[in-house]
Design an enzyme around this catalytic site. Sequence first.
Site, PDB file in Angstrom:
ATOM      1  N   HIS A   1       0.983  -1.317  -0.147  1.00 43.29           N
ATOM      2  CA  HIS A   1      -0.016  -0.069  -0.055  1.00 43.29           C
ATOM      3  C   HIS A   1       0.858   1.266  -0.110  1.00 43.29           C
ATOM      4  O   HIS A   1       1.758   1.422   0.880  1.00 43.29           O
ATOM      5  CB  HIS A   1      -0.997  -0.081   1.156  1.00 43.29           C
ATOM      6  CG  HIS A   1      -2.100  -0.916   1.086  1.00 43.29           C
ATOM      7  ND1 HIS A   1      -3.477  -0.674   1.552  1.00 43.29           N
ATOM      8  CD2 HIS A   1      -2.262  -2.293   0.412  1.00 43.29           C
ATOM      9  CE1 HIS A   1      -4.095  -1.704   1.277  1.00 43.29           C
ATOM     10  NE2 HIS A   1      -3.447  -2.624   0.737  1.00 43.29           N
TER      11      HIS A   1
ATOM     12  N   TYR B   1      -9.036   5.573   7.547  1.00 39.00           N
ATOM     13  CA  TYR B   1      -8.945   5.778   9.048  1.00 39.00           C
ATOM     14  C   TYR B   1      -9.860   7.286   9.377  1.00 39.00           C
ATOM     15  O   TYR B   1      -9.374   7.908   8.737  1.00 39.00           O
ATOM     16  CB  TYR B   1      -7.660   6.274   9.551  1.00 39.00           C
ATOM     17  CG  TYR B   1      -6.471   5.411   9.861  1.00 39.00           C
ATOM     18  CD1 TYR B   1      -5.760   4.690   8.908  1.00 39.00           C
ATOM     19  CD2 TYR B   1      -6.326   4.333  10.835  1.00 39.00           C
ATOM     20  CE1 TYR B   1      -4.821   3.759   8.918  1.00 39.00           C
ATOM     21  CE2 TYR B   1      -5.399   3.423  11.295  1.00 39.00           C
ATOM     22  CZ  TYR B   1      -4.670   2.981   9.969  1.00 39.00           C
ATOM     23  OH  TYR B   1      -3.847   2.101  10.182  1.00 39.00           O
TER      24      TYR B   1
ATOM     25  N   PRO C   1      -4.016  -0.262  18.828  1.00 42.05           N
ATOM     26  CA  PRO C   1      -3.858  -0.596  17.482  1.00 42.05           C
ATOM     27  C   PRO C   1      -4.114   0.486  16.426  1.00 42.05           C
ATOM     28  O   PRO C   1      -3.487  -0.074  15.204  1.00 42.05           O
ATOM     29  CB  PRO C   1      -5.019  -1.533  16.900  1.00 42.05           C
ATOM     30  CG  PRO C   1      -6.063  -1.566  18.027  1.00 42.05           C
ATOM     31  CD  PRO C   1      -5.436  -0.872  19.036  1.00 42.05           C
TER      32      PRO C   1
ATOM     33  N   LYS D   1       1.285  -0.835  15.201  1.00 39.31           N
ATOM     34  CA  LYS D   1       2.705  -0.932  15.466  1.00 39.31           C
ATOM     35  C   LYS D   1       3.228  -2.174  16.220  1.00 39.31           C
ATOM     36  O   LYS D   1       4.112  -2.507  16.315  1.00 39.31           O
ATOM     37  CB  LYS D   1       3.032   0.309  16.250  1.00 39.31           C
ATOM     38  CG  LYS D   1       3.056   1.704  15.613  1.00 39.31           C
ATOM     39  CD  LYS D   1       4.668   1.918  15.018  1.00 39.31           C
ATOM     40  CE  LYS D   1       4.477   2.683  13.755  1.00 39.31           C
ATOM     41  NZ  LYS D   1       3.989   2.392  12.522  1.00 39.31           N
TER      42      LYS D   1
ATOM     43  N   TYR E   1       4.290   6.125  10.223  1.00 39.82           N
ATOM     44  CA  TYR E   1       3.637   4.927   9.919  1.00 39.82           C
ATOM     45  C   TYR E   1       4.272   3.900   9.131  1.00 39.82           C
ATOM     46  O   TYR E   1       3.902   2.785   9.270  1.00 39.82           O
ATOM     47  CB  TYR E   1       2.264   5.500   8.859  1.00 39.82           C
ATOM     48  CG  TYR E   1       1.388   4.626   8.683  1.00 39.82           C
ATOM     49  CD1 TYR E   1       0.482   4.371   9.864  1.00 39.82           C
ATOM     50  CD2 TYR E   1       1.053   3.903   7.665  1.00 39.82           C
ATOM     51  CE1 TYR E   1      -0.705   3.390   9.753  1.00 39.82           C
ATOM     52  CE2 TYR E   1       0.198   2.773   7.433  1.00 39.82           C
ATOM     53  CZ  TYR E   1      -0.917   2.748   8.547  1.00 39.82           C
ATOM     54  OH  TYR E   1      -1.738   1.749   8.132  1.00 39.82           O
TER      55      TYR E   1
END
Length: 396
Positions: free
Chosen positions: A73, A202, A294, A298, A386
Amino acid sequence: MTKTQVGIIGAGPAGLLLSHMLHLQGIESVIVEQRSREDIEATIKAGVLEHPTVELLKELGVGERMMREGYVHNGIELSFGGKRHRIDLPELTGGKSITVYPQHEVIKDLVAAVLANGTTIEFGVSDVSLQGIDGTQPSIRYSKNGAAQEIQCDFIGGCDGFHGPSRQAIPAAIRQEHLKVYPAGWFGILCEAPPSSDELIYAQSDRGFVLVSTRTPDVQRMYFQCDPNDSVDNWSDDRIWAEFRARLANDDGWQLKEGRIFQKSIIAMRSFVCETMQHGRLFLAGDSAHIVPPTGAKGLNLAAGDVVLLSKAIVDFYRRDDRVGLDSYSARAVKRVWRGEHFSWWMTNMLHDFDGEDTITRRFRRSQLEYTVSSRAAAASLAENYVGVPFEGWQG
Ligand code: RFL
Ligand code: PHB
């Protein structure tokens, strides 16, 4: 009685990776695991592998299926106020991305590799206890099929997750535990549907957070923020889809693809760090030493960072009688852990609404979201965290 160099408690990502990395450097280990092989290979957990974790798995020769079946991604979307905003990961990080490949598939690949190494994994053990970690001859005692067993070793890898016995074996007086419990949980589902989006979404809304993730072209993984004390029995499929629809309402005409839900679970959210991560001949790695909510994806990736440092420290000890890596393990490992902890807390606060918050907190959240998607510097900071900050002591 068995003798080995490193006794490892727990066949999760941390324990399996530690055993495999040690094997590649000629160091023997034995793993004890309370669950069955079938059970650990079927437990649904993480989905996102950071750039350093992906590179590590490739370099260790356990990345082949991940490369074939996982999905790279190049972005994530932040959704709020009815609009979606893309964070372009490679563009903001000098070419890095993340890979969606389920944790239980990583487990299958690692179990196969560890067994092919000739390493023993004792599945289905009970009553695991740690002995002699203060001296030079530690051991792991356990029962299997009703018989008492013991593994004598030079070091113990405490890789037994948040509820395992390893952390508790460190005297309470020298353990500093930092804990934050969030007043929200995640309701997670797996459903049979095509992907609704090419990238993870998100989403922040006044009804609470939603994450739209994926597993395969036919199976999707999604979560919505819920009361951590709620029960999955209170949520019919219709009620779940209505909640997703309400929280994902948007001005773009985008719609979630729905399908048969075949798994539902509620996950608590905590931030937790145990300092120290070592005592005598015991070294903790992964969830046994730290937990993150979550939202930052990580947990598994932090476990991998610990193992990189720990395996190198153990190799230096055997190869060169060099104890520096072992002595400084906790102090060095915890630095990357705190980065992941802070990022996970930050993402959680930016994306969730918590009961009883004041209006200023809500306005700050919206301002933070708007800043993150409109400032290159802010977006780059999110992206850098990220995709994963580099592992210390390893070029990836
Ligand atoms: P694990 O995976 O908990 O493995 C520990 C193993 O130890 C065994 N064990 C024992 N064995 C013998 N005797 C005992 N007394 C024992 N007690 C326990 C257990 O059976 C188990 O097999 O810890 P490890 O290896 O440190 O790995 C940590 C990760 O599993 C965890 O951090 C991640 O799953 C967190 N996580 C995510 N991490 C990511 O990096 N990316 C993600 O996208 C991501 N998403 C997630 C997640 C965790 C989630 N849940 C379910 C908490 C999404 C979810 C929903
Ligand atoms: C998942 O796909 O399970 C997943 C993805 C991203 C997260 C957490 C979980 O932040």
